[in-house]
Write an enzyme that holds these catalytic residues in place. Structure first.
Site, short mmCIF file in Angstrom:
data_model
loop_
_atom_site.label_atom_id
_atom_site.label_comp_id
_atom_site.label_asym_id
_atom_site.label_seq_id
_atom_site.Cartn_x
_atom_site.Cartn_y
_atom_site.Cartn_z
N SER A 1 0.85 -1.18 0.00
CA SER A 1 0.00 0.00 0.00
C SER A 1 0.89 1.23 0.00
CB SER A 1 -0.91 0.01 1.23
OG SER A 1 -1.72 1.16 1.24
N HIS B 1 -2.23 7.29 -4.88
CA HIS B 1 -2.47 6.13 -4.03
C HIS B 1 -2.39 4.89 -4.89
CE1 HIS B 1 -5.62 3.10 -2.93
NE2 HIS B 1 -4.91 3.08 -1.82
N GLY C 1 -4.50 -4.79 12.25
CA GLY C 1 -3.31 -4.26 11.58
C GLY C 1 -2.63 -3.18 12.39
N ASN C 2 -1.51 -2.70 11.90
CA ASN C 2 -0.75 -1.67 12.57
C ASN C 2 -1.43 -0.32 12.36
OD1 ASN C 2 1.56 0.53 12.28
ND2 ASN C 2 2.30 -1.04 13.68
#
Length: 303
Positions: free
Chosen positions: A117, A131, A287-288
């Site tokens: 990502s 993005h 997730g982080n």
């Protein structure tokens, strides 16, 4: 687009396929980071008297017994005010309230997911924000998803006729047209529909492509065909966006341009916190948080 019912069942060599996908995403990360650092080195226009930026990598692991982790690669530089290029490979079980939303997870909550990502917020308002993400997900089924979209922050450049827009669209179109499993027209429309702020009745940027739940039949090439297309999406991005940055990063800008950039960044914040599927998925799967929210721009203004 409505979520399809995907076939249940995994190939015998699914572990090898997982490893191949993970290795690709991590290799693409390293390629893009090197390309962006070269851009930092080559700036000759405004702010070229400052030191070029460098990525800082930080590995992380999921907490509370959940499996997997990833690497955050962040840079603050003279071209990129903030850019994150992240990879993760995580596994575990979906929360009960999330299982019905994921193909193949309703009766068996186990999952594995790997992907890359990226989001870039340049300093120069003449350089569009961008993005990109691609991912592979495995439950009792398997699929690929992802895409890339461009967001010019100046209204005079935020048109489909602008040369940056046309270059970006052409790169994504070629990536799709080279693969029978991909449908460029559908993915372009999906992107336009997905990256749309309903509460403002406006698009986030000029679009690109977006796809999800890509699970081709064996007759159509199966996993290999889907993976080949996903790799070409990454390659197309790694080729076209640096070209767009380099064509704009030495241009002058005004305070009015900067104000417009900061206001447009506010739309990014609104979309990511209200609608973004990746943000929701990351938070729902443990997730982080720092990595997930690193897509938010460093400085924003609302009028």
């Amino acid at each position: 687009m409505e979520r399809p019912e995907l076939p249940i069942g995994l190939p015998d060599d699914i572990e090898e396929k997982k490893a191949a996908a993970r290795n690709w995403f991590e290799g693409l990360r390293d390629t893009i980071c090197a390309s962006f650092e070269a851009i930092e080195d080559d700036l000759e226009g405004p702010l070229s008297d400052q030191e070029p930026g460098r990525f800082v990598a930080k590995d992380w692991s999921r907490e509370n017994g959940a499996g997997g982790g990833g690497r955050m690669s962040m840079m603050e530089g003279r071209v990129f005010e903030k850019v994150g290029v992240h990879t993760s490979t995580v596994y575990g079980e979906f929360a009960p309230d999330f299982r019905a939303q994921i193909p193949g997870a309703k009766d068996d909550p186990r999952f594995w997911a790997s992907g890359i990502s990226l989001i870039a917020h340049p300093v120069n308002p003449n350089v569009p924000a961008v993005h990109m993400n691609t991912r592979m997900v495995v439950t009792t089924s398997r699929w690929f998803g992802g895409g890339a979209d461009l967001t010019p922050v100046l209204s005079r450049r935020r048109t489909q006729e602008d040369e940056d827009s046309q270059l970006f669209h052409k790169a994504m179109e070629i990536a799709c047209r080279n693969h029978a499993v991909a449908d460029y027209d559908a993915y372009k429309t999906w992107c336009d529909e997905y990256f749309f702020l309903k509460h403002r009745n406006e698009a986030r940027g000029i679009g690109g492509i977006f796809y999800d739940w890509l699970h081709s039949s064996e007759e159509a090439g199966g996993w290999d065909a889907d993976f080949a297309f996903t790799r070409d999406v990454g390659r197309a991005f790694a080729m076209v966006y640096p070209k767009i940055v380099r064509s704009n990063f030495n241009k002058l800008w005004t305070e009015a341009d900067r104000d417009e950039q900061l206001i447009r960044r506010g739309r990014y914040v609104e979309f990511n916190l209200l609608y973004d599927r990746g943000t929701i998925f990351g938070l729902k799967t443990g997730g982080n948080v720092e990595s997930i929210l690193s897509s938010l721009p460093p400085v924003v203004r609302w009028p």
